[in-house]
Write an enzyme that holds these catalytic residues in place. Structure first.
Site, PDB file in Angstrom:
ATOM      1  N   ALA A  50      39.952  45.980  31.439  1.00  0.00           N
ATOM      2  CA  ALA A  50      40.128  46.622  32.740  1.00  0.00           C
ATOM      3  C   ALA A  50      40.096  48.135  32.675  1.00  0.00           C
ATOM      4  O   ALA A  50      39.703  48.798  33.643  1.00  0.00           O
ATOM      5  CB  ALA A  50      41.448  46.159  33.359  1.00  0.00           C
ATOM      6  N   ARG A  70      48.030  44.794  34.620  1.00  0.00           N
ATOM      7  CA  ARG A  70      49.305  44.938  33.918  1.00  0.00           C
ATOM      8  C   ARG A  70      49.733  46.378  33.666  1.00  0.00           C
ATOM      9  O   ARG A  70      50.826  46.619  33.176  1.00  0.00           O
ATOM     10  CB  ARG A  70      49.240  44.206  32.565  1.00  0.00           C
ATOM     11  N   GLN A 126      35.934  41.300  29.657  1.00  0.00           N
ATOM     12  CA  GLN A 126      36.961  40.573  30.383  1.00  0.00           C
ATOM     13  C   GLN A 126      36.921  40.921  31.870  1.00  0.00           C
ATOM     14  O   GLN A 126      37.664  40.337  32.648  1.00  0.00           O
ATOM     15  CB  GLN A 126      38.332  40.920  29.798  1.00  0.00           C
ATOM     16  N   ASP A 175      33.626  42.426  37.451  1.00  0.00           N
ATOM     17  CA  ASP A 175      33.058  43.274  38.493  1.00  0.00           C
ATOM     18  C   ASP A 175      31.553  43.511  38.386  1.00  0.00           C
ATOM     19  O   ASP A 175      30.945  44.116  39.270  1.00  0.00           O
ATOM     20  CB  ASP A 175      33.775  44.631  38.521  1.00  0.00           C
ATOM     21  N   HIS A 223      35.542  36.161  31.478  1.00  0.00           N
ATOM     22  CA  HIS A 223      36.403  35.705  32.569  1.00  0.00           C
ATOM     23  C   HIS A 223      35.646  35.500  33.870  1.00  0.00           C
ATOM     24  O   HIS A 223      36.254  35.440  34.941  1.00  0.00           O
ATOM     25  CB  HIS A 223      37.561  36.685  32.758  1.00  0.00           C
ATOM     26  N   CYS A 265      32.409  20.110  42.900  1.00  0.00           N
ATOM     27  CA  CYS A 265      31.037  19.798  42.479  1.00  0.00           C
ATOM     28  C   CYS A 265      30.421  20.869  41.586  1.00  0.00           C
ATOM     29  O   CYS A 265      29.351  20.661  41.017  1.00  0.00           O
ATOM     30  CB  CYS A 265      30.154  19.544  43.700  1.00  0.00           C
ATOM     31  N   CYS A 279      30.011  19.813  49.359  1.00  0.00           N
ATOM     32  CA  CYS A 279      30.850  18.615  49.213  1.00  0.00           C
ATOM     33  C   CYS A 279      32.191  18.725  49.922  1.00  0.00           C
ATOM     34  O   CYS A 279      32.958  17.763  49.927  1.00  0.00           O
ATOM     35  CB  CYS A 279      31.073  18.304  47.736  1.00  0.00           C
ATOM     36  N   ASN A 307      41.922  52.772  23.708  1.00  0.00           N
ATOM     37  CA  ASN A 307      42.746  52.294  24.818  1.00  0.00           C
ATOM     38  C   ASN A 307      43.830  53.319  25.131  1.00  0.00           C
ATOM     39  O   ASN A 307      44.250  54.087  24.259  1.00  0.00           O
ATOM     40  CB  ASN A 307      43.396  50.945  24.462  1.00  0.00           C
TER      41      ASN A 307
END
Length: 259
Positions: A32, A44, A111, A114, A131, A142, A167, A230
């Protein structure tokens, strides 16, 4: 941190850039933090969606979504106004396009849901969406997929919980919710890319969500160097060759500038 040393006072940006320059094969894992500069909040972090509103986590829980019509109605309300629809790729996305152009990129495991990597110019063939994607819907009965815009048009027209047009089953975004298994083929492809690389570059991810984070273990066990970029510490910092703490939109372009 001054940008010239890693989180432990090591070689930092210069050392990580050298690892990438010497690598023939690089696998990237993004989270993210790569998209927050594009206006898409994480879940988070200090200003994350779930941090500010813990009840919102129910919208991403498969059991609650299936069992509670009100959860589905709220999920559709949130999808209609999600910042993803106005988001544009940022500097980190562009840097990963540059990495691909250098001929080193094996796979771009993400992950994120977008599709900003593809919007920036990353080859769809190299992007592995662990994801899923919010740009499509999928029927839980279906399995039929369709562009998200079709369902959002129905919501705008007054359907607060649009069923599958094929369906009548429950529709949701084609994303992986809590309690929902990752696609086996997607996960196998990600794991193969992790063991078939010289460097695993993990960018903007807390590395706290499995099985996605497990690719770091696989890469390290296979002998790859691990570089983590990070803003906050991760559970895998002690596995990494280099840990760079800071904004990914500032650091990542510096890492690939000389490739």
């Amino acid at each position: 941190m001054d940008g010239d040393m890693d989180a432990d006072g090591g070689p930092g940006v210069a050392g990580a850039a050298d690892l990438l320059a010497r690598a023939e094969r690089v696998t990237v894992l993004t989270g993210a933090g790569v998209s927050t500069d594009s206006g898409i909040p994480d879940f988070r972090g200090p200003q994350g969606v779930w941090t500010r509103n813990p009840a919102a986590e129910r919208l991403s829980t498969l059991q609650a979504y299936v069992e509670d019509p009100e959860v589905r109605r709220e999920a559709w309300r949130q999808r209609a106004v999600h910042p993803i629809w106005g988001a544009r790729p940022g500097a980190a996305h562009a840097a990963l396009v540059d990495l691909e152009r250098s001929g080193r990129l094996v796979a771009l495991l993400t992950q994120n849901i977008d599709e900003l990597h593809q919007a920036a110019g990353s080859s769809p063939e190299l992007v592995v969406e662990l994801h899923g994607t919010m740009h499509h819907t999928q029927c839980l009965s279906c399995g039929a997929r369709a562009p998200m815009g079709e369902a959002l048009e129905r919501v705008a027209a007054g359907e607060d919980d649009p069923p599958c047009p094929h369906c009548g089953g429950i529709l949701k975004s084609a994303t992986i919710s809590f309690g929902q298994e990752l696609d086996a083929g997607v996960l196998m492809r990600a794991r193969q890319a992790a063991v078939d690389t010289d460097v695993l570059l993990a960018v903007g991810t807390s590395l706290g969500v499995h099985p996605a984070a497990g690719v770091v273990d696989l890469a390290a066990a296979a002998g790859a160097a691990v570089v983590i970029v990070n803003g906050e510490p991760t559970p895998y910092d002690d596995v990494a060759t280099v840990v760079l703490r800071g904004g990914v939109g500032e650091i990542l372009p510096r890492l690939v500038a000389g490739l």
